[in-house]
Design an enzyme around this catalytic site. Structure first.
Site, mmCIF file in Angstrom:
data_model
loop_
_atom_site.group_PDB
_atom_site.id
_atom_site.type_symbol
_atom_site.label_atom_id
_atom_site.label_comp_id
_atom_site.label_asym_id
_atom_site.label_seq_id
_atom_site.Cartn_x
_atom_site.Cartn_y
_atom_site.Cartn_z
ATOM 1 N N HIS A 184 -9.625 8.694 1.162
ATOM 2 C CA HIS A 184 -8.078 8.543 1.123
ATOM 3 C C HIS A 184 -7.782 7.927 2.678
ATOM 4 O O HIS A 184 -8.552 7.931 3.563
ATOM 5 C CB HIS A 184 -7.445 9.900 0.855
ATOM 6 C CG HIS A 184 -7.589 10.967 1.961
ATOM 7 N ND1 HIS A 184 -7.004 10.879 3.128
ATOM 8 C CD2 HIS A 184 -8.334 12.040 1.719
ATOM 9 C CE1 HIS A 184 -7.242 11.906 3.761
ATOM 10 N NE2 HIS A 184 -8.161 12.766 2.862
ATOM 11 N N SER A 258 -6.789 2.231 3.569
ATOM 12 C CA SER A 258 -6.278 2.300 5.000
ATOM 13 C C SER A 258 -7.169 2.914 5.956
ATOM 14 O O SER A 258 -8.462 2.499 6.411
ATOM 15 C CB SER A 258 -5.126 3.057 4.814
ATOM 16 O OG SER A 258 -4.067 3.192 6.258
ATOM 17 N N ASP A 405 3.283 -5.002 2.215
ATOM 18 C CA ASP A 405 2.730 -3.889 2.901
ATOM 19 C C ASP A 405 3.320 -3.958 4.393
ATOM 20 O O ASP A 405 2.886 -5.036 5.376
ATOM 21 C CB ASP A 405 1.297 -3.880 3.177
ATOM 22 C CG ASP A 405 0.613 -2.480 3.735
ATOM 23 O OD1 ASP A 405 1.380 -2.047 4.561
ATOM 24 O OD2 ASP A 405 -0.503 -2.171 3.334
ATOM 25 N N HIS A 433 1.940 -0.773 0.769
ATOM 26 C CA HIS A 433 0.743 0.203 1.323
ATOM 27 C C HIS A 433 0.226 1.308 0.232
ATOM 28 O O HIS A 433 -0.609 1.625 0.287
ATOM 29 C CB HIS A 433 1.205 0.862 2.744
ATOM 30 C CG HIS A 433 -0.021 1.369 3.329
ATOM 31 N ND1 HIS A 433 -0.877 0.480 4.062
ATOM 32 C CD2 HIS A 433 -0.449 2.519 3.957
ATOM 33 C CE1 HIS A 433 -1.847 1.125 4.758
ATOM 34 N NE2 HIS A 433 -1.597 2.431 4.443
#
Length: 458
Positions: A184, A258, A405, A433
């Protein structure tokens, strides 16, 4: 005529944003300095000890860390963390200490506070200085600290004898040949995957693939050690110890979002023959212009000190202000159960709160150090990682990015494509995002399944 009007309005909007940003961040510069002293006093009364911070000199900041500071001329500073059994060489980011503020332009005092230079200086090419006389006698901070959440969810790790990450596993249980690791992003958790993608994978995939979604060190239900510097090495070591080693994984696919993209690249470079496919969502890759310090350039790009867009404003407060961001964590993370209750009450329990839980379940220490030591601190290494992927890895590389984003712009994925020409880059319209996954989980699950099947047969 219409284009001219839009240009004028755009210029005026940018001017207003720049002016408001200057005023707001000037005030925040002063507030952060004041909060520094407030927290020193409160920490002393709550924990019977002054809490060193990065406003202080580097030596003072590490007086109680049980560390040796190492500085080599022409090289980045490193920390040697002393444990009972070993020495671990860790890299720390200069952005922890050097964050030039607007107030610094007019205040020599602030310049001394913010721009402290090298951690250790000396005449010899290699300088090692012990910062604490008796490492074994240092006082440990309570777990959790007074400003951290003490709920069972956030501290479930403290009652466990296992020093490993929280791992959610789905799919095939035995005789597995296909493994997928999900990583994540910043201030998130494994729920970003388990609540969206996992329920939408086909039975065929779950019968053949074993899926691992982890909570990174310091986030979600994973350990949040106060003494950790949350460096790249610590994050990778925990992933290896929690997933790769106990499950004896010899090959695997990686899906990362990310911040997780940086860890995914480092992991792929470390295991070049094991990675079968690499799927990156919104990778934060900003190549530094020639002559610019990569860490500082990365910090200015992900945290541009602007009040608009709001996501950039939040990132700027989290990155530039140690004590302001600690206050935000105190208000939001420590009381996350209250915010979750209010969200359910207002929405009449009609929406899932897993994003809020992932956003709130971390400590300030974990978020602060991960942001600086991984996102900013590895900025100079990402180019090398991508070169390794292009030249030494045979795995497929797929990049997804939301057109809207506002935190990590689409140009980052274009930059990845420049370094890894074989990468398949897909820009998803009207997604940002978060909604690059959330809201399109069914479609993305199908896309991932196709990527894995193609990698399996190639």
């Amino acid at each position: 005529m219409g284009n001219n009007t839009r240009s004028v309005l755009g210029f005026i909007g940018k001017l207003i944003n720049d002016l408001l940003s200057f005023l707001v961040f000037s005030v925040l510069d002063v507030i952060d300095i004041l909060l520094c002293y407030v927290y020193k006093i409160v920490d002393f009364f709550m924990e019977d000890e002054w809490k060193p911070c990065y406003c202080s000199s580097p030596k003072e900041a590490f007086m109680n860390s049980g560390s040796i500071v190492v500085s080599e001329k022409g090289e980045a500073e490193k920390i040697v963390c002393v444990t009972s059994t070993k020495l671990e060489l860790e890299e720390i980011s200069d952005t922890l200490y050097s964050r030039p503020s607007l107030v610094a332009e007019v205040s020599k005092t602030t310049v001394k506070r913010r721009n402290v230079g090298p951690l250790v200086s000396g005449q010899s090419p290699f300088v090692v200085e012990m910062l604490q006389e008796k490492i074994g006698g240092k006082k440990s901070h309570p777990v959790p600290r007074w400003s951290d959440c003490n709920c069972d969810t956030c501290n479930s790790w403290s009652s466990s004898c296992k020093d490993t990450l929280f791992v959610c596993t789905d799919g095939r249980k035995d005789n597995v040949s296909e493994n997928v690791l999900f990583i994540h992003g910043f201030i998130s958790s494994s729920a970003f995957w388990t609540e969206t993608l996992f329920p939408n994978f086909s039975r065929s995939i779950k019968s053949k693939y074993r899926l691992f979604a982890i909570d990174l060190l310091g986030f979600g239900k994973s350990p949040k050690p106060h003494g950790s510097l949350y460096t790249m090495k610590e994050h990778l070591d925990m992933i290896e110890r929690s997933v790769l080693e106990p499950n004896k994984i010899e090959s695997f696919h990686i899906v990362a979002h990310s911040l997780g993209c940086i860890l995914a690249l480092a992991l792929a470079v470390k295991y070049p023959k094991a990675v079968k496919s690499l799927t990156l969502l919104a990778p934060p890759y900003f190549p530094a212009p020639k002559g610019e310090e990569a860490t500082q350039y990365m910090m200015r790009k992900v945290a541009p000190r602007q009040v608009w867009p709001l996501i950039a404003f939040g990132a700027s407060m989290a990155c530039w202000y140690e004590h302001v961001s600690r206050t935000i964590c105190l208000l939001i993370c420590k009381h996350h159960r209250t915010w979750e209750f209010l969200t359910k009450l207002i929405t009449r329990n009609r929406i899932r709160t897993y994003l809020i839980e992932g956003f709130c379940c971390h400590t300030h220490n974990a978020a602060w150090h991960t942001l600086h030591n991984v996102i900013c601190g590895t900025a100079a290494k990402i180019e090398g990682y991508l070169d390794m992927v292009q030249n030494h890895l045979n795995c497929s590389v797929n990049v997804f990015h939301g057109r809207d984003d506002e935190l990590i712009p689409v140009e980052c994925s274009d930059n990845v494509k420049t370094k890894v020409p074989r990468a398949n880059v897909r820009v998803v319209e009207k997604k940002d995002h978060i909604t690059i996954v959330v809201g399109r989980q069914k479609a993305f699950a199908r896309e991932l399944e196709q990527i894995w099947k193609t990698a399996r047969t190639s």
